[in-house]
Design an enzyme around this catalytic site. Structure first.
Site, PDB file in Angstrom:
ATOM      1  N   HIS A  71     -45.436  31.048  45.622  1.00 46.17           N
ATOM      2  CA  HIS A  71     -44.716  30.058  46.434  1.00 46.17           C
ATOM      3  C   HIS A  71     -44.757  30.384  47.924  1.00 46.17           C
ATOM      4  CE1 HIS A  71     -40.888  32.392  47.062  1.00 46.17           C
ATOM      5  NE2 HIS A  71     -41.198  32.932  45.906  1.00 46.17           N
ATOM      6  N   GLU A 222     -39.486  27.307  45.334  1.00 51.17           N
ATOM      7  CA  GLU A 222     -39.089  28.364  44.393  1.00 51.17           C
ATOM      8  C   GLU A 222     -37.741  28.965  44.729  1.00 51.17           C
ATOM      9  OE1 GLU A 222     -38.615  32.218  42.439  1.00 51.17           O
ATOM     10  OE2 GLU A 222     -38.622  31.824  44.591  1.00 51.17           O
TER      11      GLU A 222
HETATM   12 ZN   LIG Z   1     -40.252  34.788  45.374  1.00 49.66          ZN
END
Ligand SMILES: [Zn+2]
Length: 349
Positions: A71, A222
């Site tokens: 991410h 995330e």
């Molecule tokens: Zn992370």
């Protein structure tokens, strides 16, 4: 395994990534940057409505797919209130402790695209005025942003274009030491993002066919819990989150090895897939640590929660002082890169 880790290239890419502000919810610039790289690498990709990128490389077996994710979103903050003094109250984006950003330089991103600099401080910082400041809680009430503009009132600040809801990013303070350490905010998870990009590059350069069609999912939500939990291609059998290993008392992870997570707050990861990663590491003489992360969830567990029928696993470089002034060592990046390489070239068991 004929694999060469390009340390210099990886670290310079990582530096570029951490220097692009990207708190969760404010990731357009970093995702545009990522999209450009994918274009240069001539890999097929899609951009989802949520703003993530999914690059796909066809493999020999097109029926059973793999997905690897990292991410690009990071911790950050948002303007909660313009105070009467012209300073700003903040609300957190992602989970961290206020003391981890106290004293940090920051940028306020206004709606009209201006970037205004400031410093995150306790309201009661001046020791010559506030006697018991050291004992006061570092919280939303006491933490504020001192703007680097001549402002005395809320009106002055608003005139600059600063408003409630503006994103605030923290300076990464990237440093690479001669001893091989990389110190910076946002190594979570830009270190893994850099590794995935490098892996795509190697696959494209060598033109060797992967055993399975493999997706590289660059997620951008995330830190707020729902990065890689949508748009997972239906043929996906294995879902590997590449994210930081957690270091601390009782942890086996360190800054030199690749950390393979057996269980985190979401429960155990898929046992057989986790074992396959361990066996690969042993076979290729990759330094690894198996670990359990006490307060942790990943995009792989988010995908499971969202109802995807996949085998999920988690590995990544060991990151010291996570969600604060993070640090890792080039050895950890190298061991992670090697394991990722041997994984994508291994047959599914
Ligand atoms: Zn992370």
């Amino acid at each position: 395994m004929t694999y060469t880790f390009h340390a210099k290239e990886t670290v310079s890419l990582l530096k570029q990534l951490v220097e692009i502000p990207s708190p969760s919810g404010f990731t357009k610039e970093i995702m545009d940057f990522m999209e450009n790289i994918l274009k240069q690498l001539q890999v097929d990709y899609i951009r989802t409505n949520k703003g993530a990128l999914i690059a796909t490389i066809k493999g020999a077996d097109e029926t059973k797919h793999r997905l690897l994710t990292a991410h690009t979103d990071t911790l950050g903050a948002m303007v909660k209130e313009v105070k009467g003094s012209g300073r700003l109250k903040l609300t957190m984006v992602g989970g961290f402790n206020w003391n981890a950003v106290e004293g940090e330089y920051c940028t306020i991103h206004t709606a009209d695209g201006k970037k205004i600099r400031g410093t995150i401080l306790m309201h009661q910082t001046t020791v010559h005025v506030y006697k018991n400041a050291s004992g006061l809680p570092r919280d939303e009430q006491n933490i504020e942003v001192r703007i680097d503009e001549k402002v005395l009132t809320a009106e002055d600040t608003r005139k600059l274009g600063v408003e409630v809801g503006d994103f605030v990013s923290f300076d990464p303070r990237f440093e690479e030491t001669e001893t091989g350490f990389i110190k910076s905010r946002h190594l979570d998870d830009k270190a893994s993002t850099a590794l995935l990009l490098q892996l795509i590059k190697i696959i494209q350069d060598t033109k060797v066919t992967l055993p399975h069609t493999t997706h590289f999912y660059i997620s951008n939500n995330e830190e707020i819990g729902y990065g890689g939990n949508s748009n997972v291609p239906a043929e996906t059998v294995e879902y590997l989150a590449v994210d930081m290993g957690a270091i601390g008392d009782g942890q086996s992870s360190d800054e030199y090895t690749v950390s393979i997570c057996a269980k985190d707050s979401s429960g155990p990861y898929h046992y057989e897939l986790t074992r396959q990663l361990v066996e690969l590491a042993k076979k290729e003489n990759i330094d690894y640590k198996l670990d359990i992360y006490p307060y942790y969830g990943s995009d792989a567990s988010a995908a499971i929660r969202a109802g995807y029928d996949v085998k999920h696993a988690l590995l990544g470089p060991g990151i010291e002082a996570s969600h604060a002034y993070e640090r890792t060592h080039i050895d950890s990046l190298e061991n992670t890169a090697k394991l990722l390489y041997s994984y994508v070239f291994a047959k599914m068991s």
